[in-house]
Motif scaffolding. Structure first.
Motif, PDB file in Angstrom:
ATOM      1  N   SER A  96      56.617  25.279 -14.357  1.00 63.34           N
ATOM      2  CA  SER A  96      55.583  24.556 -13.605  1.00 63.34           C
ATOM      3  C   SER A  96      54.420  25.513 -13.336  1.00 63.34           C
ATOM      4  O   SER A  96      53.927  26.133 -14.260  1.00 63.34           O
ATOM      5  N   ARG A 173      61.657  28.289 -13.476  1.00 68.69           N
ATOM      6  CA  ARG A 173      60.954  27.779 -12.295  1.00 68.69           C
ATOM      7  C   ARG A 173      60.202  26.493 -12.653  1.00 68.69           C
ATOM      8  O   ARG A 173      59.016  26.337 -12.359  1.00 68.69           O
ATOM      9  N   MET A 175      59.766  23.059 -11.540  1.00 66.12           N
ATOM     10  CA  MET A 175      60.000  22.478 -10.223  1.00 66.12           C
ATOM     11  C   MET A 175      60.069  20.953 -10.264  1.00 66.12           C
ATOM     12  O   MET A 175      59.404  20.248  -9.502  1.00 66.12           O
ATOM     13  N   HIS A 194      67.655  29.181  -9.508  1.00 66.24           N
ATOM     14  CA  HIS A 194      67.392  28.673  -8.164  1.00 66.24           C
ATOM     15  C   HIS A 194      67.141  29.858  -7.247  1.00 66.24           C
ATOM     16  O   HIS A 194      67.945  30.790  -7.180  1.00 66.24           O
ATOM     17  N   ALA A 204      63.990  22.542  -1.060  1.00 66.39           N
ATOM     18  CA  ALA A 204      62.659  23.153  -0.986  1.00 66.39           C
ATOM     19  C   ALA A 204      62.629  24.346  -0.035  1.00 66.39           C
ATOM     20  O   ALA A 204      63.369  24.413   0.941  1.00 66.39           O
TER      21      ALA A 204
END
Length: 287
Positions: A96, A173, A175, A194, A204
């Protein structure tokens, strides 16, 4: 690894004579074992093994060796994988906006630490958000996503996986939570990082959660993706000690370093066939 080097991984119900049977097959096929590791899980009663061997000058063909292993697998109710060591696995990277894991994987790939063939880099954000990472001429795909287009976007990624014959998908990563259907399609060949020491602080902002709880250790976890959010079989973990002086930003900064090295180790383990599934857990042979 030479073109004559092969890797055999297997698991089966434990019983006497498995190592002897595997060794005998390889010896009779004209092969030389150069590394062998095994594990007996007393709890589940299963046996796991990883063997690296060379085919000597007058060895049987790969097809004949595979047939011999197949015959043994039938007798021992064994699942196995056999492949040529020099053949690189085809890997797709999903990312992301946050690109430190992507940049680290690409660096390790470029210096030869990670032996893989990159099929694509896919992001739900455009290339400008990855300005800190040198993508060079690598194939990059921007597949934007929203709640309304999630299934369509996943179908596009799956289509690209099939088109490029991708064998491993790495969420560097990325997301976005994968749907149950997409997770099922990628079962056993999708690794996620994670930024938390699972099973604690899921969801989150885990570092902020950790800060609010006053933890003394933070960590990261690399695991296979399943339909259960952040609960897939764990491949690799690491931690770092922190103190009351550390702010949430300090935790995020330190966490980035942990995430990079944990993901890189997990990907390397997978590329080298060191990870065997054991129910909800994994057996990871060191290297």
């Amino acid at each position: 690894m030479s073109d004559r080097s092969m890797i055999l991984t297997l698991s089966c119900p434990d019983r006497p004579g498995i190592v002897s049977a595997v060794s005998r097959i390889l010896f009779e096929a004209g092969c030389n074992i150069i590394d062998a590791q095994q594990f007996d899980d007393n709890e589940t009663g299963r046996f796991f093994m990883r063997v690296v061997f060379n085919r000597l000058e007058h060895a049987n063909s790969e097809a004949d060796i595979a047939a011999s292993v197949e015959e043994l697998a039938g007798r021992l109710s064994m699942t196995f994988n056999l492949r040529q060591s020099s053949v690189k696995k085809r890997v797709m990277l999903l990312v992301s906006k946050v690109d430190h894991c992507l940049a680290d994987l690409l660096y390790r790939w470029r210096i030869g630490e990670l032996q893989m063939e990159l099929t694509a880099i896919v992001s739900n954000h455009d290339r400008e958000h990855l300005a800190c990472t040198d993508l060079g001429q690598l194939p990059f795909y921007h597949f934007p996503v929203s709640k309304q287009t999630k299934m369509e976007q996943e179908a596009r990624i799956w289509g690209l996986v099939q088109e490029t014959n991708t064998e491993l998908v790495v969420l560097a990563r990325y997301m976005q939570i994968l749907s149950d259907g997409f997770s099922a399609k990628l079962s056993g060949r999708c690794i996620n990082i994670h930024h938390s020491f699972l099973p604690g602080f899921k969801g989150a902002k885990p570092y902020h959660q950790a800060y609010e709880r006053g933890v003394k250790l933070i960590g990261a976890t690399a695991h296979y993706v399943t339909s259960d959010l952040d609960e897939g079989p764990i491949i690799e973990q690491d931690v770092e000690r922190i103190s009351h002086r550390d702010t949430p930003d300090d935790l995020v900064r330190k966490g980035r370093d942990i995430e990079r090295r944990v993901l890189a180790r997990a990907v390397r383990h997978h590329l080298e066939d060191r990870v065997l599934m054991n129910g909800k857990k994994t057996v990871v042979f060191p290297g």
